[in-house]
Design an enzyme around this catalytic site. Structure first.
Site, short mmCIF file in Angstrom:
data_model
loop_
_atom_site.label_atom_id
_atom_site.label_comp_id
_atom_site.label_asym_id
_atom_site.label_seq_id
_atom_site.Cartn_x
_atom_site.Cartn_y
_atom_site.Cartn_z
NE ARG A 81 -16.75 -3.36 3.30
CZ ARG A 81 -15.47 -3.43 3.10
NH1 ARG A 81 -14.98 -3.94 2.00
NH2 ARG A 81 -14.32 -2.66 3.46
NE ARG A 104 -13.56 -3.54 7.51
CZ ARG A 104 -12.83 -3.39 6.33
NH1 ARG A 104 -12.92 -4.69 5.63
NH2 ARG A 104 -11.69 -2.66 6.01
NE ARG A 132 -10.86 1.62 4.84
CZ ARG A 132 -11.94 0.97 4.62
NH1 ARG A 132 -13.18 1.22 4.61
NH2 ARG A 132 -11.70 -0.30 3.79
NE ARG A 172 -4.46 -0.36 2.44
CZ ARG A 172 -5.15 -1.18 2.64
NH1 ARG A 172 -4.92 -2.43 2.82
NH2 ARG A 172 -6.38 -0.92 2.74
P1 AMP Z 1 -8.47 -3.63 4.25
O1 AMP Z 1 -9.20 -4.51 4.73
O2 AMP Z 1 -7.65 -3.94 3.25
O3 AMP Z 1 -9.23 -2.48 3.75
O4 AMP Z 1 -7.57 -2.82 5.37
C1 AMP Z 1 -8.19 -2.49 6.57
C2 AMP Z 1 -7.15 -1.40 7.20
O5 AMP Z 1 -5.91 -2.52 7.81
C3 AMP Z 1 -6.27 -0.60 6.75
O6 AMP Z 1 -7.14 0.59 6.58
C4 AMP Z 1 -5.28 -0.20 7.37
O7 AMP Z 1 -5.50 0.44 8.61
C5 AMP Z 1 -4.77 -1.83 7.51
N1 AMP Z 1 -3.95 -2.28 6.58
C6 AMP Z 1 -4.16 -3.24 5.61
N2 AMP Z 1 -3.08 -3.27 5.04
C7 AMP Z 1 -2.36 -2.45 5.16
C8 AMP Z 1 -1.06 -2.37 4.59
N3 AMP Z 1 -0.45 -2.97 3.64
N4 AMP Z 1 -0.17 -1.15 5.24
C9 AMP Z 1 -0.73 -0.64 6.20
N5 AMP Z 1 -1.88 -0.64 6.81
C10 AMP Z 1 -2.72 -1.78 6.21
#
Ligand code: AMP
Length: 209
Positions: free
Chosen positions: A122, A155, A166, A88
């Protein structure tokens, strides 16, 4: 085959990854899911990242990279994996390059308007991780998981303020990865407006890498 799913939150990466995993027979590794499992399990990592996730900010690179390194070292990744939500940041992408060769990067493309609609509607079953949408994929009984009968939750990071944050974080830190991978020549754009099944069919046609 080692695949990275790139794209804004809410573009459907997780849903498509669950289907793609069956087609390709490789594990789906979602860093967001790993963080959430740790929060649920009350581990040290979970306690460290809980407030970061709730705010929609990114977990620091060194923590995330270490976690992914451990996960990719497991035996089930021998014939490949689908990485969802990692990398990311450019720092994470460079760290991944040092760990492994990525065969293709699928870049999920969706308008901001549609992303907001998808994220705010969601809902999820906390114990199974099953995902619903109040309009496009509602449960049989409103607010209740079809199989376990548990109440569905939203969530924390799907609430309006966190969604906004985000998307800003995505634009500032993750969108530059599109150029990073396009220059390497292994990026494939994926229109993520159709159904997950249609998206998977399109991906299977495209990935000959
Ligand atoms: P997601 O389910 O992919 O939307 O991830 C949820 C949250 O997890 C994100 O908003 C970040 O806080 C954290 N997160 C997930 N993947 C990463 C990553 N590669 N780097 C940093 N934070 C992450």
């Amino acid at each position: 085959m080692n695949i990275v799913l790139l794209g804004p939150p809410g573009a459907g990466k997780g849903t498509v990854a669950a289907l793609l995993k069956k087609e390709l027979g490789v594990p789906h590794i979602s860093t967001g899911d790993i963080f959430r499992e740790n929060i649920k399990g009350g581990t040290e990592l979970g306690r460290k990242v809980e407030t970061i996730l709730a705010s929609g900010a990114l977990v620091p690179d060194e923590v995330t990279i270490e976690m992914v390194k451990d996960r990719l070292a497991k035996d089930d990744t021998a014939s490949g994996y689908i990485l969802d939500g990692f990398p990311r940041t450019i720092g994470q992408a460079e760290a991944l390059d040092a760990m492994d060769t990525i065969d293709c990067v699928l870049n999920f493309v969706l308008s901001s308007e549609e992303i907001i609609k998808r994220l705010s509607g969601r809902r999820l079953c906390k114990s199974t991780g099953r995902i619903y949408h109040i309009v496009s994929n509602p449960p049989k009984v409103e607010g209740i998981d079809d199989e376990t009968g548990e109440p569905l939750i939203q969530r924390d990071d799907d609430k309006p303020e966190a969604i906004k944050h985000r998307l800003e974080v995505y634009e500032a830190q993750t969108a530059p990865l599109i150029d990073y991978y396009r220059k390497k020549g292994n990026l494939i754009d994926v229109d993520s407006s159709p159904s997950p099944e249609t998206i998977v069919k399109a991906i299977m046609k495209e990935i000959k890498c």
